[in-house]
Design an enzyme around this catalytic site. Structure first.
Site, PDB file in Angstrom:
ATOM      1  N   LYS A   1       0.840  -1.197   0.000  1.00  0.00           N
ATOM      2  CA  LYS A   1       0.000   0.000   0.000  1.00  0.00           C
ATOM      3  C   LYS A   1       0.880   1.254   0.000  1.00  0.00           C
ATOM      4  O   LYS A   1       1.937   1.269   0.644  1.00  0.00           O
ATOM      5  CB  LYS A   1      -0.902  -0.041   1.242  1.00  0.00           C
ATOM      6  CG  LYS A   1      -2.004   1.009   1.265  1.00  0.00           C
ATOM      7  CD  LYS A   1      -2.905   0.801   2.492  1.00  0.00           C
ATOM      8  CE  LYS A   1      -4.008   1.832   2.577  1.00  0.00           C
ATOM      9  NZ  LYS A   1      -4.905   1.614   3.728  1.00  0.00           N
TER      10      LYS A   1
ATOM     11  N   SER B   1      -9.847   1.621   2.703  1.00  0.00           N
ATOM     12  CA  SER B   1      -8.968   2.363   1.844  1.00  0.00           C
ATOM     13  C   SER B   1      -7.915   1.520   1.114  1.00  0.00           C
ATOM     14  O   SER B   1      -7.366   1.995   0.123  1.00  0.00           O
ATOM     15  CB  SER B   1      -8.246   3.426   2.669  1.00  0.00           C
ATOM     16  OG  SER B   1      -7.406   2.820   3.627  1.00  0.00           O
TER      17      SER B   1
ATOM     18  N   SER C   1     -10.075  -0.738   6.884  1.00  0.00           N
ATOM     19  CA  SER C   1      -9.451  -0.510   5.575  1.00  0.00           C
ATOM     20  C   SER C   1      -8.729  -1.706   4.962  1.00  0.00           C
ATOM     21  O   SER C   1      -8.347  -1.654   3.795  1.00  0.00           O
ATOM     22  CB  SER C   1      -8.475   0.665   5.651  1.00  0.00           C
ATOM     23  OG  SER C   1      -9.168   1.881   5.612  1.00  0.00           O
TER      24      SER C   1
END
Lengths: 96, 478
Positions: B81, B156, B180
């Site tokens: 990420k 996310s 997330s």
């Protein structure tokens, strides 16, 4: 109810500018979020049963420092404006 | 072997590498080719890295020399990420604010994975600064759900989830502040886990809500989630919140799990009927497999989301205050120093970041801090106690991961509260710091498309193994 003026003031505190055109939408979003979280207002919390996390206020002893300048080159490379290894910012004290 | 190499799990790839069925380079190339082919459509990756030939060769030599003794992650290509620092690579948190920021050090999780010989394919898309549940708040375009490209992948960590689900990597890392990792895992049909708060170091994770953030795995199987978690967990002097084995009571995993079901919460309005049916059927399968279902009550839970949307923005407003255009990141210049700050922050942050910074500034301001922040914090401690009490009677607590399957682009972006409700079942684990996992529980049909849905298990502090075992039981039962 939050007013546009409230939102403008919060934005100034947070060092953000909200354009007049966006202010209406920000204020209405802000209001709808606040009205949702305001359910906490009416919440009666029980007197017992609260549990705090066990890991709190962790400190460490000062140990051996790293050699001076070890990370300087990498960090100053990110500066938007520099004078050698100094970070350059605008003058904040005037002589007027 | 019939599967293309990029579709392998960590366990399968580790075995294939040791059996000389493929080389590290072939595995890397297969993942990279798949990513290059599908990324223009999915936008799961913000950047694909050039192959690090030295690291690929070193991983191969280590597998050749050490065989089964080489770390399981050795030679495995992973996606990371965009809020985790890899030295020398951009880490932008999908924000214009950090578009040009080059990481000056490795996150501890990245360092651990490098030490284990793992490889990094690229950095994945996300909601800006990890704030969002759809990856629509990225400054660099939305990510599409591989199950239906008209729908969001969740967020996310939407880029990491899409990359794993579409086999554009073997596994991925994400971060989870309110769901997330778990919510996008559910929406894309993979496994996602948020470990016990403190089990994994956050040094080198771009901070969002520091009392809530955890780094965790997004993987194709529960076995892989365990392998990746093992590789990244452990105390870290660079993160004072990391825990040791002695912090919590050790938790043993019984053969038959007692699964607590908070029926009152699941039967509320707003839970998709098909999803509720999949949940009930999955629980029935677990019961048929010998596990025990019990009812639990969590009366503070309906207030968890409200408490979360006070505590999280408060922490966001503090954490994002450091981004002012001075030392790194987006640096706009005006006539005065104050204008430098204002312009840099106004241009650098997207709308959702601004909303949360303003909300956080409000709930922490004098006159409101008692009514909002302190009340929310007190509710959080009650919630913690309530869960601890519930775990006296069960090993794990089950929820659906999300109230509904993946939604269409734009469906919730006009209404922040509707978007926040996506996290209604996941935020409690962040507030309490307990470990939680999402694992696929089948699919529902919506608009002619088959959409994956996930079941979610929360376990007591330090009971990460319990959460993994419950998830594994679902895999076995399905």
């Amino acid at each position: 109810m939050a007013t546009k003026e409230d939102v403008r003031k919060l934005a100034a505190l947070a060092r953000i500018s909200i354009a007049d055109a966006e202010l209406e939408a920000f204020t209405s979003d802000f209001d709808s979020i606040l009205s949702y979280v305001s359910q906490l207002d009416a919440l009666e919390l029980p007197k017992t049963g609260a549990v705090k996390p066990p890991v709190r206020n962790v400190m460490r002893e000062d140990g051996e420092p790293h050699a001076p300048g070890k990370f300087t080159g990498k960090l100053v490379a990110q500066f938007p404006q520099r004078d050698g290894d100094y970070l350059e910012v605008k003058q904040i004290i005037s002589h007027d | 072997m019939t599967k293309p190499l990029n579709e392998l799990t960590i366990a399968e790839a580790a075995r294939a590498l040791r059996a000389r069925e493929c080389t590290v380079r072939e595995l890397w190339d297969a993942c990279l080719r798949a990513a290059e082919a599908r990324n223009p459509e999915l936008n799961a990756y913000l950047e694909l890295f050039e192959p690090d030939t030295a690291a690929i060769d070193a991983a191969q030599r280590r597998i050749d020399a050490e065989g089964d003794n080489a770390p399981m992650l050795c030679g495995i290509p992973l996606a990371v990420k965009d809020n985790l620092l890899i030295e020398g690579k951009i880490a932008s948190a999908a924000s214009k604010m950090l578009e040009n920021y080059v990481a000056t050090y490795d996150a501890t999780v990245v360092r651990k994975l490098k030490d284990a010989g793992a490889l990094f394919l690229g950095r994945t898309n996300m909601d800006e600064f990890a704030m969002g549940s759809s990856t629509e708040h990225s400054a660099f375009g939305t990510t599409k759900n591989p199950a239906d490209t008209e729908r969001v992948p969740g967020g996310s960590s939407g880029g990491s989830a899409a990359a794993v689900a579409a086999h554009l990597c073997i596994a991925a890392l994400g971060s989870d502040t309110g769901g997330s990792i778990r919510q996008p895992a559910a929406h894309t049909g993979i496994v996602g886990m948020k470990p016990t708060y403190g089990l994994v170091s956050r040094s080198g994770l771009i901070a969002m809500g520091s009392s809530l953030d955890q780094v965790g795995p997004l993987t194709k199987t529960v076995e892989d989630a365990r392998a990746l978690l093992d590789a990244i967990s452990g105390p870290d002097p660079l993160d004072g919140t990391t825990i040791g084995k002695e912090t919590y009571h050790s938790v043993s995993v019984p053969e038959r799990l007692t699964i607590g079901v908070p029926r009152a919460l699941i039967e509320q309005d707003g839970v998709h009927a098909g999803l509720r049916k999949a949940f009930t059927e999955t629980l029935a399968k677990l019961e048929a497999a010998g596990h025990i279902l019990v009812d639990v009550e969590l009366p503070m839970s309906p207030n968890a989301l409200a408490a979360y949307y006070v505590i999280m923005p408060a922490e966001v407003s503090a954490n994002l205050a450091r981004l002012d255009g001075m030392r790194y990141g987006h640096a706009a210049r005006g006539k005065t120093l104050l204008e430098d700050y204002l312009l840099s922050r106004t241009e650098g942050f997207g709308a959702e970041s601004k909303r949360r910074i303003l909300l956080g500034t409000f709930v922490l301001s004098s006159g409101y801090i008692d009514a909002y922040y302190r009340k929310a914090d007190a509710a959080r401690e009650v919630l913690r106690g309530e869960y601890a009490q519930a775990f006296a009677a069960c090993d794990v607590i089950a929820f659906p991961t999300t109230p509904s399957p993946a939604f269409k682009f734009g469906e919730k972006s006009g209404d922040p509260v509707a978007m926040y409700l996506e996290d209604v079942f996941t935020v409690t684990a962040n507030l309490t710091g307990m470990p939680a996992i999402s694992v696929p529980m089948g699919a529902v049909t919506e608009g002619g498309k088959t959409l994956p849905v996930g079941i979610h298990f929360t376990a007591p502090h330090g009971g990460d193994e319990l959460a993994l075992s419950a998830a594994r039981a679902v895999e076995t039962a399905h």
